[in-house]
Write a protein that holds these residues in place. Structure first.
Motif, PDB file in Angstrom:
ATOM      1  N   ALA A   1       0.822  -1.210   0.000  1.00  0.00           N
ATOM      2  CA  ALA A   1       0.000   0.000   0.000  1.00  0.00           C
ATOM      3  C   ALA A   1       0.857   1.261   0.000  1.00  0.00           C
ATOM      4  O   ALA A   1       0.484   2.273  -0.606  1.00  0.00           O
ATOM      5  CB  ALA A   1      -0.934  -0.008   1.209  1.00  0.00           C
ATOM      6  N   ALA A   2       1.999   1.209   0.687  1.00  0.00           N
ATOM      7  CA  ALA A   2       2.887   2.371   0.696  1.00  0.00           C
ATOM      8  C   ALA A   2       3.500   2.599  -0.681  1.00  0.00           C
ATOM      9  O   ALA A   2       3.679   3.743  -1.115  1.00  0.00           O
ATOM     10  CB  ALA A   2       3.975   2.171   1.754  1.00  0.00           C
ATOM     11  N   ALA A   3       3.813   1.509  -1.375  1.00  0.00           N
ATOM     12  CA  ALA A   3       4.421   1.619  -2.697  1.00  0.00           C
ATOM     13  C   ALA A   3       3.406   1.998  -3.769  1.00  0.00           C
ATOM     14  O   ALA A   3       3.720   2.738  -4.711  1.00  0.00           O
ATOM     15  CB  ALA A   3       5.095   0.291  -3.068  1.00  0.00           C
ATOM     16  N   ALA A   4       2.180   1.478  -3.628  1.00  0.00           N
ATOM     17  CA  ALA A   4       1.130   1.711  -4.618  1.00  0.00           C
ATOM     18  C   ALA A   4      -0.155   2.058  -3.872  1.00  0.00           C
ATOM     19  O   ALA A   4      -0.960   1.172  -3.571  1.00  0.00           O
ATOM     20  CB  ALA A   4       0.936   0.469  -5.488  1.00  0.00           C
ATOM     21  N   PRO A   5      -0.377   3.331  -3.563  1.00  0.00           N
ATOM     22  CA  PRO A   5      -1.529   3.722  -2.741  1.00  0.00           C
ATOM     23  C   PRO A   5      -2.886   3.336  -3.326  1.00  0.00           C
ATOM     24  O   PRO A   5      -3.863   3.238  -2.586  1.00  0.00           O
ATOM     25  CB  PRO A   5      -1.386   5.252  -2.659  1.00  0.00           C
ATOM     26  CG  PRO A   5       0.070   5.515  -2.878  1.00  0.00           C
ATOM     27  CD  PRO A   5       0.510   4.463  -3.854  1.00  0.00           C
TER      28      PRO A   5
ATOM     29  N   PHE B   1      -0.498   1.643 -16.201  1.00  0.00           N
ATOM     30  CA  PHE B   1      -0.974   2.940 -15.726  1.00  0.00           C
ATOM     31  C   PHE B   1       0.049   3.644 -14.842  1.00  0.00           C
ATOM     32  O   PHE B   1       0.310   4.826 -15.016  1.00  0.00           O
ATOM     33  CB  PHE B   1      -2.288   2.764 -14.951  1.00  0.00           C
ATOM     34  CG  PHE B   1      -3.333   1.978 -15.683  1.00  0.00           C
ATOM     35  CD1 PHE B   1      -3.584   2.196 -17.033  1.00  0.00           C
ATOM     36  CD2 PHE B   1      -4.053   0.991 -15.031  1.00  0.00           C
ATOM     37  CE1 PHE B   1      -4.548   1.474 -17.701  1.00  0.00           C
ATOM     38  CE2 PHE B   1      -5.021   0.257 -15.694  1.00  0.00           C
ATOM     39  CZ  PHE B   1      -5.267   0.495 -17.039  1.00  0.00           C
ATOM     40  N   ARG B   2       0.580   2.939 -13.878  1.00  0.00           N
ATOM     41  CA  ARG B   2       1.579   3.484 -12.952  1.00  0.00           C
ATOM     42  C   ARG B   2       2.727   2.482 -12.863  1.00  0.00           C
ATOM     43  O   ARG B   2       2.799   1.683 -11.930  1.00  0.00           O
ATOM     44  CB  ARG B   2       0.958   3.729 -11.574  1.00  0.00           C
ATOM     45  CG  ARG B   2      -0.098   4.839 -11.540  1.00  0.00           C
ATOM     46  CD  ARG B   2       0.542   6.211 -11.678  1.00  0.00           C
ATOM     47  NE  ARG B   2      -0.417   7.294 -11.712  1.00  0.00           N
ATOM     48  CZ  ARG B   2      -0.865   7.955 -10.641  1.00  0.00           C
ATOM     49  NH1 ARG B   2      -0.449   7.604  -9.438  1.00  0.00           N
ATOM     50  NH2 ARG B   2      -1.716   8.956 -10.768  1.00  0.00           N
ATOM     51  N   THR B   3       3.615   2.539 -13.813  1.00  0.00           N
ATOM     52  CA  THR B   3       4.650   1.516 -13.964  1.00  0.00           C
ATOM     53  C   THR B   3       5.518   1.384 -12.721  1.00  0.00           C
ATOM     54  O   THR B   3       5.729   0.280 -12.201  1.00  0.00           O
ATOM     55  CB  THR B   3       5.540   1.826 -15.178  1.00  0.00           C
ATOM     56  OG1 THR B   3       4.713   1.902 -16.345  1.00  0.00           O
ATOM     57  CG2 THR B   3       6.590   0.739 -15.364  1.00  0.00           C
ATOM     58  N   ARG B   4       6.036   2.501 -12.219  1.00  0.00           N
ATOM     59  CA  ARG B   4       6.955   2.442 -11.085  1.00  0.00           C
ATOM     60  C   ARG B   4       6.264   1.893  -9.838  1.00  0.00           C
ATOM     61  O   ARG B   4       6.812   1.051  -9.132  1.00  0.00           O
ATOM     62  CB  ARG B   4       7.510   3.843 -10.806  1.00  0.00           C
ATOM     63  CG  ARG B   4       8.566   3.877  -9.706  1.00  0.00           C
ATOM     64  CD  ARG B   4       9.141   5.271  -9.555  1.00  0.00           C
ATOM     65  NE  ARG B   4       9.773   5.732 -10.798  1.00  0.00           N
ATOM     66  CZ  ARG B   4      10.286   6.946 -10.953  1.00  0.00           C
ATOM     67  NH1 ARG B   4      10.236   7.818  -9.973  1.00  0.00           N
ATOM     68  NH2 ARG B   4      10.845   7.279 -12.101  1.00  0.00           N
ATOM     69  N   GLU B   5       5.040   2.337  -9.590  1.00  0.00           N
ATOM     70  CA  GLU B   5       4.326   1.895  -8.399  1.00  0.00           C
ATOM     71  C   GLU B   5       3.948   0.416  -8.483  1.00  0.00           C
ATOM     72  O   GLU B   5       4.090  -0.331  -7.507  1.00  0.00           O
ATOM     73  CB  GLU B   5       3.072   2.749  -8.200  1.00  0.00           C
ATOM     74  CG  GLU B   5       3.391   4.197  -7.865  1.00  0.00           C
ATOM     75  CD  GLU B   5       2.135   5.056  -7.761  1.00  0.00           C
ATOM     76  OE1 GLU B   5       1.022   4.495  -7.888  1.00  0.00           O
ATOM     77  OE2 GLU B   5       2.270   6.278  -7.564  1.00  0.00           O
ATOM     78  N   ALA B   6       3.454  -0.003  -9.641  1.00  0.00           N
ATOM     79  CA  ALA B   6       3.070  -1.412  -9.796  1.00  0.00           C
ATOM     80  C   ALA B   6       4.282  -2.328  -9.693  1.00  0.00           C
ATOM     81  O   ALA B   6       4.200  -3.420  -9.101  1.00  0.00           O
ATOM     82  CB  ALA B   6       2.377  -1.618 -11.136  1.00  0.00           C
ATOM     83  N   THR B   7       5.401  -1.871 -10.239  1.00  0.00           N
ATOM     84  CA  THR B   7       6.623  -2.669 -10.174  1.00  0.00           C
ATOM     85  C   THR B   7       7.103  -2.796  -8.726  1.00  0.00           C
ATOM     86  O   THR B   7       7.537  -3.866  -8.283  1.00  0.00           O
ATOM     87  CB  THR B   7       7.718  -2.044 -11.045  1.00  0.00           C
ATOM     88  OG1 THR B   7       7.262  -1.969 -12.406  1.00  0.00           O
ATOM     89  CG2 THR B   7       8.994  -2.865 -10.992  1.00  0.00           C
TER      90      THR B   7
END
Length: 307
Positions: free
Chosen positions: A75-79, A231-237
């Motif tokens: 959750a912290a990485a991908a809110p 959609f959010r490459t960095r967060e999903a990764t």
């Protein structure tokens, strides 16, 4: 979203209104009334579980420190991840209703079902039965905690529900299970793979779907939701890395990869689209695409079968 799209999204079709309200109520409830099982539970609570992490994001209490630790990192990485889990749950309810109303499908095989949202089955299934009288569900999950509580729940329900405790990577054991064999082979089945194939390698996902397609009766459908990094490459990764570090390999995939997994069956309109936008009745349709964190699609058996 244009003004026209927003207006269309806000117009929930009548058959879906009660379904959406009940689904939102069920997924926001707490499961404090669920027992935690016998002492031998210690053998399977020390490692995080994808099913229990999902349940944690839905507000459930049947999870353990290992699950919560990984969930909080994700959750912290991908809110958006927590909201995506809720959207996925509501999408599942809407999908069942759509498959029943449009294609006459009343048998469902739920792969990777996880824990029912609260202590009674009816809170999950009642909104579905309101739209699909006489529906039959077979739930499949490998998690021991999920199996224990789901069986308790199903035993108390008057509905036509069954549970198979199995890892659907061994799809043959699932398809040969008595509960699955009890499904009527002369009628179509709606196969629900909602969020679960991201936990499998590409080769495993292909194999599972190939076997399901070979087994499915004419007129069947495969509904898939799948996490993406489009959609959010960095967060999903980053989220995938935290899950993998916790011993839960996780594979976000592109829109093209997801479409290829569902081939050669044709796709129901609107094809592969952001999950919250798939059904007109989804109350989250106004949210940006990254809030879903996933694509949704339904593949249709090439033989429509008898209606």
């Amino acid at each position: 979203m244009t003004a026209t799209e927003h207006a269309r999204a806000s117009q929930v079709p009548d058959p879906f209104q009660g379904l959406v309200r009940a689904a939102e109520h069920a997924t926001s409830a707490r499961s404090s009334d669920l027992h935690r099982g016998p002492e031998d539970a210690r053998s399977w609570v020390s490692a995080p579980s994808s099913a229990r992490i999902t349940h944690y994001f839905l507000g459930g209490r049947h999870n353990y420190p290992a699950d919560r630790q990984v969930a909080k990192r994700v959750a912290a990485a991908a809110p958006w991840f927590e909201a995506a889990v809720l959207i996925n749950r509501i999408h599942g309810h809407l999908t069942v209703a759509a498959l029943a109303m449009e294609y006459g499908i009343t048998q469902f095989l739920d792969l990777g079902s996880g824990l029912l949202p609260t202590g009674t089955c009816d809170e999950l299934h009642e909104p579905v039965y309101a739209s699909v009288p006489g529906a039959t569900f077979v739930h499949v999950d490998a998690d021991t905690a999920m199996a224990r509580h789901t069986r308790t729940c199903l035993a108390a329900s008057p509905r036509s529900l069954a549970f198979v405790h199995a890892d659907f990577r061994n799809i043959f054991s699932v398809l040969r299970a008595p509960a699955v064999q009890s499904l009527d082979p002369g009628r179509p089945v709606g196969v629900l793979a909602h969020g679960d194939l991201a936990w499998r390698s590409l080769a495993e996902a292909r194999f599972i779907l190939n076997q399901v397609r070979a087994w499915a009766p004419p007129g069947s459908a495969i509904s898939m939701t799948h996490v993406t990094a489009d959609f959010r490459t960095r967060e999903a990764t980053a989220a995938a890395r935290h899950l993998s570090d916790g011993g839960l390999p996780f594979h976000p995939r592109t829109r093209t990869e997801i479409a290829k997994l569902l081939a050669p069956w044709s796709l129901r309109e609107p094809g592969v689209v952001p999950m919250s936008r798939y059904h007109q009745g989804n109350p989250h349709a106004h949210l940006p695409d990254h809030a879903s964190g996933a694509y949704a699609a339904i593949a249709l058996h090439p033989d429509p079968g008898r209606r």
